[in-house]
Design an enzyme around this catalytic site. Structure first.
Site, PDB file in Angstrom:
ATOM      1  CG  HIS A  63      -1.799   1.092   1.264  1.00 47.58           C
ATOM      2  ND1 HIS A  63      -3.086   1.254   0.924  1.00 47.58           N
ATOM      3  CD2 HIS A  63      -1.401   2.354   2.102  1.00 47.58           C
ATOM      4  CE1 HIS A  63      -3.476   2.526   1.495  1.00 47.58           C
ATOM      5  NE2 HIS A  63      -2.546   3.247   1.916  1.00 47.58           N
ATOM      6  CD  GLU A  64       1.844   3.443   3.607  1.00 48.26           C
ATOM      7  OE1 GLU A  64       2.151   4.530   3.147  1.00 48.26           O
ATOM      8  OE2 GLU A  64       1.039   3.176   4.449  1.00 48.26           O
ATOM      9  CG  HIS A  75       0.457   6.144  -0.770  1.00 45.01           C
ATOM     10  ND1 HIS A  75      -0.986   6.628  -1.261  1.00 45.01           N
ATOM     11  CD2 HIS A  75      -0.375   5.443   0.454  1.00 45.01           C
ATOM     12  CE1 HIS A  75      -1.987   6.593  -0.521  1.00 45.01           C
ATOM     13  NE2 HIS A  75      -1.644   5.843   0.474  1.00 45.01           N
ATOM     14  CD  GLU A  99      -4.899   6.506   2.107  1.00 49.17           C
ATOM     15  OE1 GLU A  99      -4.706   5.263   2.119  1.00 49.17           O
ATOM     16  OE2 GLU A  99      -3.995   7.394   1.957  1.00 49.17           O
TER      17      GLU A  99
END
Lengths: 318, 188
Positions: A142-143, A146, A216
């Protein structure tokens, strides 16, 4: 949408939001100029530019200091670094981001850095103690998405703009309240200026929110794609939701967001960092994110999470 | 006169669409190439580890010649593979051969206790993880590229322009990478 197209659409969106921020900044500076003194308005703009540039250059170290993220030695926590490496390879990042550790019992993670080549992923010790390998990998993915989607750049810009706008509005408000307005300005302008100074930080916050919520969902989807395992991401989110330390943390952050007085500069800067780092604030509810993953992946999470060995035991820091 | 202008307008529009589409194909193909380079790096790393591993095991179990030959052959097959498909197959073959080598190593406690061996084993496991990570990225890029190449209108133009479908990096039984483990190295 391919990755490149997604990145480009992100850039376009960033452009629009940055434009919105610039507009807001101009309005605030204009109000200062009208209600107080023209030279003060110009000074505010110059200050904003200098502050913004400085913050942009220093953002990497600033975020590290504010989150308390520690760099790792070359041999420290190698299994964790390998996980990040693998996730970055699967994401197609040209360079593996650094890993930094935050000594905090709340499970959380964040990504920072203006360019993918100079980014890092911050992970709390609480996260390592809470998550088994599979779910930790999902959080890291997830990071990493980003970073890949250039969200970290975008959010850093947004945070800096929001901070500078809050600061100028704050100074303007105080000058109006204590210093009195200049004789030239009429009562109407004065009222307008005061209303503007009060509302501007909230407008900046809204602009920022408009960005981050969509990001997100995109990062969740990105993580699911990187690992080819949407269930892992959903499980990780569910675990965060069930974790009591994280709920305490979440409430505190959300309180910051909404109840906090926009006249406090230190607080608004803190808020900026928290928004970058936190999984909760300015984020859609975890429930909605889990639901989106379930729909995309065509699975249903069990009521209770399966018991699992946290990754920390593999790192020997349990 | 009006029709002429409409005709020219349409031509210009078509030209713009064509350029945009072409650039998109080039971009997608570049992503595929990058993805393949990522796999190649890891495959290279894996084959580089093997001579050392074979030597280490030979030091303790010199007479297990059959296994060494098998591993060496499998390694050569990976190095000679010319396309993603054959590389994937060869890589899966190497995994099987290595599995056998590690099964043999089971019988030699001294070997298992050797630091060099456990380090090599750890590196190999890591490389296998990285290959499968790189494969996920590569296959995703191939999927995107092939989808565009196979869909109208590009299915008509892609080939003459030199855009050919790419092969996936996958082999049967390759999805579940056999775990090279007896006592996880990182846990001890």
């Amino acid at each position: 949408m391919t990755l490149q197209e997604q990145i480009r659409s992100n850039r376009l969106r960033s452009g629009i939001v940055v434009f919105g921020f610039v507009l807001l900044l101009l309005v605030i500076a204009g109000l200062v100029g009208l209600a107080l003194d023209l030279s003060l308005g110009v000074a505010a703009l110059v200050f904003a530019a200098v502050y913004g540039l400085f913050a942009l250059i220093r953002s990497r170290t600033m975020i590290a200091r504010m989150t308390g993220a520690q760099e790792l030695g070359p041999e420290e926590l190698k299994p964790l670094r390998r996980l990040v490496e693998n996730v970055s390879i699967a994401a197609g990042l040209p360079v593996t981001p650094e890993v930094r550790i935050v000594d905090d019992s709340a499970p959380n993670a964040f990504a920072a850095g203006l360019r993918p080549e100079r980014s890092y992923v911050g992970v709390t010790t609480g996260l390592l103690r809470a998550m088994p390998k599979r779910e930790l990998e999902a959080v890291l993915a997830h990071e990493v998405s980003h970073i890949r989607n250039r969200d970290t750049y975008l959010m850093t810009m947004a945070t800096i703009f929001a901070g500078v706008i809050a600061l100028i509005a704050d100074v303007g408000f105080r000058a109006m309240a204590y210093g009195g307005r200049s004789r030239k300005a009429g009562a109407l302008v004065a009222v307008l200026a005061i209303v503007g100074f009060i509302l501007a930080p909230y407008a900046a916050l809204l602009l920022r929110m408009s960005l981050s919520r969509r990001r997100e969902f995109l990062a969740d989807a990105g993580a699911a794609e990187i690992l080819n395992d949407p269930e892992a991401m959903a499980l990780a989110l569910r675990r965060l939701e069930l974790d009591t330390t994280s709920i305490r943390y979440a409430e505190a952050s959300v309180a910051h967001l909404w109840v906090e007085s926009p006249t406090d500069r230190v607080e608004s800067e803190r808020r900026g960092v928290v928004a970058l780092s936190s999984w909760f604030n300015t984020h859609p509810p975890l429930d909605a994110r889990v639901a989106a993953l379930q729909e995309a992946g065509g699975f249903q999470l069990p009521e209770r999470l399966p018991p699992d060995v946290p990754f920390a035991s593999e790192l020997g820091i349990a | 006169m009006l029709w002429l202008w409409i005709f020219i307008g349409l031509l210009v529009l078509l030209g713009i669409l064509g350029v945009l589409g072409y650039n998109r194909l080039v971009r997608l193909r570049m992503e595929v190439d990058t993805g393949w380079a990522n796999i190649d790096v890891q495959l290279q790393r894996r084959t580089d580890l093997i001579p050392n591993l074979v030597e280490t095991v030979r030091g303790y179990a010199a007479h297990e010649r059959g296994v060494f030959d098998e591993v060496t052959r499998a390694r050569a097959a990976v190095q000679q593979a010319a396309s993603p498909g054959t590389a994937a197959e060869a890589n899966a073959g190497l995994t099987v051969a290595l599995g056998r080598l590690f099964a043999v190593a089971e019988a030699y406690p001294d070997l298992k206790a050797s630091e060099n061996f456990s380090q090599l084993q750890d590196d190999l496991t890591d490389t296998e993880d990285k290959i499968s990570a790189a494969r996920r990225y590569y296959n995703a890029t191939v999927m995107r590229f092939n989808t565009v190449v196979q869909s109208i209108p590009w299915v008509l133009f892609a080939r003459p322009l030199g855009f050919r479908e790419r092969e996936f990096f996958s082999a049967e039984g390759d999805t579940a990478v056999p775990q090279v483990s007896f006592g996880t190295a990182s846990g001890t």
